[in-house]
Design an enzyme around this catalytic site. Sequence first.
Site, PDB file in Angstrom:
ATOM      1  N   GLU A 270     -11.340  -7.164   3.920  1.00 17.82           N
ATOM      2  CA  GLU A 270     -10.545  -6.181   3.167  1.00 17.82           C
ATOM      3  C   GLU A 270     -10.229  -4.958   4.033  1.00 17.82           C
ATOM      4  O   GLU A 270      -9.113  -4.430   3.991  1.00 17.82           O
ATOM      5  CB  GLU A 270     -11.336  -5.759   1.931  1.00 17.82           C
ATOM      6  CG  GLU A 270     -10.489  -5.201   0.818  1.00 17.82           C
ATOM      7  CD  GLU A 270     -11.313  -5.066  -0.463  1.00 17.82           C
ATOM      8  OE1 GLU A 270     -11.092  -5.862  -1.378  1.00 17.82           O
ATOM      9  OE2 GLU A 270     -12.183  -4.179  -0.538  1.00 17.82           O
ATOM     10  N   GLU A 273      -7.514  -5.887   6.261  1.00 19.16           N
ATOM     11  CA  GLU A 273      -6.265  -5.986   5.484  1.00 19.16           C
ATOM     12  C   GLU A 273      -5.677  -4.589   5.261  1.00 19.16           C
ATOM     13  O   GLU A 273      -4.469  -4.376   5.403  1.00 19.16           O
ATOM     14  CB  GLU A 273      -6.562  -6.674   4.143  1.00 19.16           C
ATOM     15  CG  GLU A 273      -5.315  -6.992   3.349  1.00 19.16           C
ATOM     16  CD  GLU A 273      -5.622  -7.604   1.979  1.00 19.16           C
ATOM     17  OE1 GLU A 273      -6.806  -7.825   1.653  1.00 19.16           O
ATOM     18  OE2 GLU A 273      -4.657  -7.832   1.227  1.00 19.16           O
ATOM     19  N   CYS A 290     -12.509  -7.226  -6.266  1.00 19.50           N
ATOM     20  CA  CYS A 290     -13.828  -7.872  -6.451  1.00 19.50           C
ATOM     21  C   CYS A 290     -14.160  -8.148  -7.900  1.00 19.50           C
ATOM     22  O   CYS A 290     -15.083  -8.891  -8.185  1.00 19.50           O
ATOM     23  CB  CYS A 290     -14.963  -6.980  -5.962  1.00 19.50           C
ATOM     24  SG  CYS A 290     -14.687  -6.197  -4.438  1.00 19.50           S
ATOM     25  N   SER A 310      -5.631  -6.384  -3.013  1.00 21.21           N
ATOM     26  CA  SER A 310      -6.075  -7.060  -1.798  1.00 21.21           C
ATOM     27  C   SER A 310      -6.059  -8.556  -2.088  1.00 21.21           C
ATOM     28  O   SER A 310      -6.353  -8.989  -3.210  1.00 21.21           O
ATOM     29  CB  SER A 310      -7.501  -6.615  -1.466  1.00 21.21           C
ATOM     30  OG  SER A 310      -8.133  -7.583  -0.660  1.00 21.21           O
ATOM     31  N   LYS A 349     -17.167 -13.199 -14.712  1.00 18.97           N
ATOM     32  CA  LYS A 349     -17.384 -14.110 -13.572  1.00 18.97           C
ATOM     33  C   LYS A 349     -17.440 -15.560 -14.028  1.00 18.97           C
ATOM     34  O   LYS A 349     -17.156 -16.477 -13.263  1.00 18.97           O
ATOM     35  CB  LYS A 349     -18.690 -13.763 -12.851  1.00 18.97           C
ATOM     36  CG  LYS A 349     -18.673 -12.449 -12.123  1.00 18.97           C
ATOM     37  CD  LYS A 349     -18.188 -12.600 -10.704  1.00 18.97           C
ATOM     38  CE  LYS A 349     -18.157 -11.250 -10.001  1.00 18.97           C
ATOM     39  NZ  LYS A 349     -17.166 -11.188  -8.934  1.00 18.97           N
ATOM     40  N   GLU A 352     -13.920 -16.450 -14.021  1.00 16.76           N
ATOM     41  CA  GLU A 352     -13.393 -16.514 -12.647  1.00 16.76           C
ATOM     42  C   GLU A 352     -13.799 -17.829 -11.968  1.00 16.76           C
ATOM     43  O   GLU A 352     -12.977 -18.486 -11.327  1.00 16.76           O
ATOM     44  CB  GLU A 352     -13.931 -15.330 -11.838  1.00 16.76           C
ATOM     45  CG  GLU A 352     -13.421 -15.294 -10.414  1.00 16.76           C
ATOM     46  CD  GLU A 352     -14.118 -14.222  -9.576  1.00 16.76           C
ATOM     47  OE1 GLU A 352     -15.362 -14.105  -9.660  1.00 16.76           O
ATOM     48  OE2 GLU A 352     -13.428 -13.519  -8.837  1.00 16.76           O
ATOM     49  N   GLU A 357      -7.714 -22.590  -9.373  1.00 16.55           N
ATOM     50  CA  GLU A 357      -7.391 -22.409  -7.942  1.00 16.55           C
ATOM     51  C   GLU A 357      -8.642 -22.110  -7.101  1.00 16.55           C
ATOM     52  O   GLU A 357      -8.571 -22.067  -5.881  1.00 16.55           O
ATOM     53  CB  GLU A 357      -6.351 -21.296  -7.758  1.00 16.55           C
ATOM     54  CG  GLU A 357      -6.809 -19.880  -8.048  1.00 16.55           C
ATOM     55  CD  GLU A 357      -6.605 -19.455  -9.514  1.00 16.55           C
ATOM     56  OE1 GLU A 357      -6.647 -20.339 -10.395  1.00 16.55           O
ATOM     57  OE2 GLU A 357      -6.442 -18.247  -9.767  1.00 16.55           O
ATOM     58  N   CYS A 494     -20.584  -2.628 -11.538  1.00 17.58           N
ATOM     59  CA  CYS A 494     -21.272  -3.863 -11.956  1.00 17.58           C
ATOM     60  C   CYS A 494     -22.655  -3.594 -12.555  1.00 17.58           C
ATOM     61  O   CYS A 494     -23.158  -4.432 -13.310  1.00 17.58           O
ATOM     62  CB  CYS A 494     -21.423  -4.806 -10.775  1.00 17.58           C
ATOM     63  SG  CYS A 494     -19.863  -5.194 -10.009  1.00 17.58           S
TER      64      CYS A 494
END
Length: 563
Positions: A270, A273, A290, A310, A349, A352, A357, A494
């Site tokens: 990141e 990037e 994240c 990102s 999560k 996710e 994908e 978190c």
Amino acid sequence: MVSITVNGFEVAVPEGTTVMKACAAAGFDLPSLCTHPDLKVKDNCKVCTVEINGELKTACSVDAVNGMTVKTFSPAALKAKIDSLKKILQVHPQDCLNCARNQNCELQTLAETFIIRDVVNKPFLQPKDTSTPSLVRDPSKCTLCLRCVEMCNDIQTVAALEVVNGIPRTVDGLPLIQTKCVMCGQCALVCPVGAIVENEQIDEFLAAVADPDKIVVTQIAPAVRVAIAEELGMKTGSLDMLKFVAGLRTLGFDRVFHTNFTADLTILEEGNELLKRLKTGGTLPMITSCSPGWINFIETFFPDQLDHLSTCKSPQQMFGALVKTYWAEKMGVDPSKIYSVSIMPCTAKKFEASRPEMNSSGYQDVDLVLTTREIGKLFKIGGPDWEQLEPSQFDSLLGAYTGAAVIFGASGGVMEAALRTVYEVVTGNKLEDVNFNMVRGFQGMKEAEVDLAGTKVKVAVANSLGSARKIMDEIKAGTSPYHFIEVMCCPGGCIGGGGQPIPSTIAKKVERIDAIYEEDAGLPLRKSHENPEVVKIYEDFLHEPLGHKSHELLHTHYHPTGK
Ligand code: SF4
Ligand code: SF4
Ligand code: SF4
Ligand code: FES
């Protein structure tokens, strides 16, 4: 200050203090099922009823005034409390033994505290909503407190819930998956009962460890270690990390790794990037990626702004992709046998990991996500004696980490970790003081300006989706002054994720944040690029940040949800 008398004891409290808080200051905690320390007064449940100057009133809804006399335990006040509780219990399913909140339920505790034994129970049973991989809603258990509605609609600004005739429901009564719900689980954290809970997947874990053909590996997210102690009845942050590793081995995990490893790796990807976007005129501000609740939010509410994200996957998904490729290859293990379990503070999560994908290893990269609460329950079954348990080291190749990764668990941590690395990469100088205090803390929005060899970089940190919405509105209007923004879905980051121990009040979250920075300060390495296993993976496998292999395994694209 105002002075009142509670059960014969005088107490002085600041003007504007509720009678409920004044009673607590005098040493008399009152029962409550609708008022929550971090939310607005609801005045719905009536279980906090007291006698104020001889009249029955709810203590949460009245401010203390000079000379007031309050009785919390008079026969009339006691009867009012018990009657209010019975009214709720008459229609509440007596399902405690099947309930995810058994032994951590505010209603159950109050029913026992007030010795309620004789309720004639006629529950109004409604179907459970199991439409999301993250949460289960059981409207039959709802006590109509409306805490969830304030959390979802006012704090997170998602508005997946509505109130019709005083009863909360999903918008238009749709299954949760069809609403704009981002699966953050913040509603579950504030629910006093088991009406919204995480989708418990403990049976799936037990089946995996019972299968001799599976190699069951795990990664622990940074925010879990400080909070798991609370689930085990210990002080926040007090469970030693290496004892935690040993405990996980007793549950049947074959290998124990750390999401901190891929948190450090995220910083390398990141950070590079960001530097590339700054140099080449790429889309700015760049925003961190994240937090899967945040990803769901931007995909739903700001689908035309996805270029700002990102392209890095979350550390959970980077780990999932690497354990079935890099680790499997280096260890000579058949990746089809690896069963990858994440231990996360987060209910989003679970969603996710199930995204179609997320299979760049050739398999579903993460097979199962267990929350901090679920792993706490497993430890209660497994029952290791933490005093006697010998510490155990993480397994190698994906287990080393720095303090920069540890602070990912607190709001501002990803930003601080990125700045520690980006500063050294850009300036070529050693960063002597690694503490970026201006991006730390619980407040919803934080900002800072950092001088990177003459280039002023403006950064911002938003935690909670309400704060993220403000940032996104600015970006959409073209008035955002920032180059780099960290967004975390959950208030506090978190450490306040929807899968964390209940209660997760602001006071508890502040303790968890303190424990995180204490751990960072005590580590020998505190910059992600100094992680020896990160250095090794670039030498042996990835070759360079943003290179071909990184793009294949560590980066992704986001899609409008069309909701
Ligand atoms: S919500 Fe509480 S009282 Fe209701 S069934 Fe679950 S544990 Fe029991
Ligand atoms: S999970 Fe989050 S978005 Fe979904 S209903 Fe609960 S608070 Fe709202
Ligand atoms: S679902 Fe839980 S938080 Fe929401 S109103 Fe019902 S009891 Fe309260
Ligand atoms: S806590 Fe006062 S009415 Fe519910």
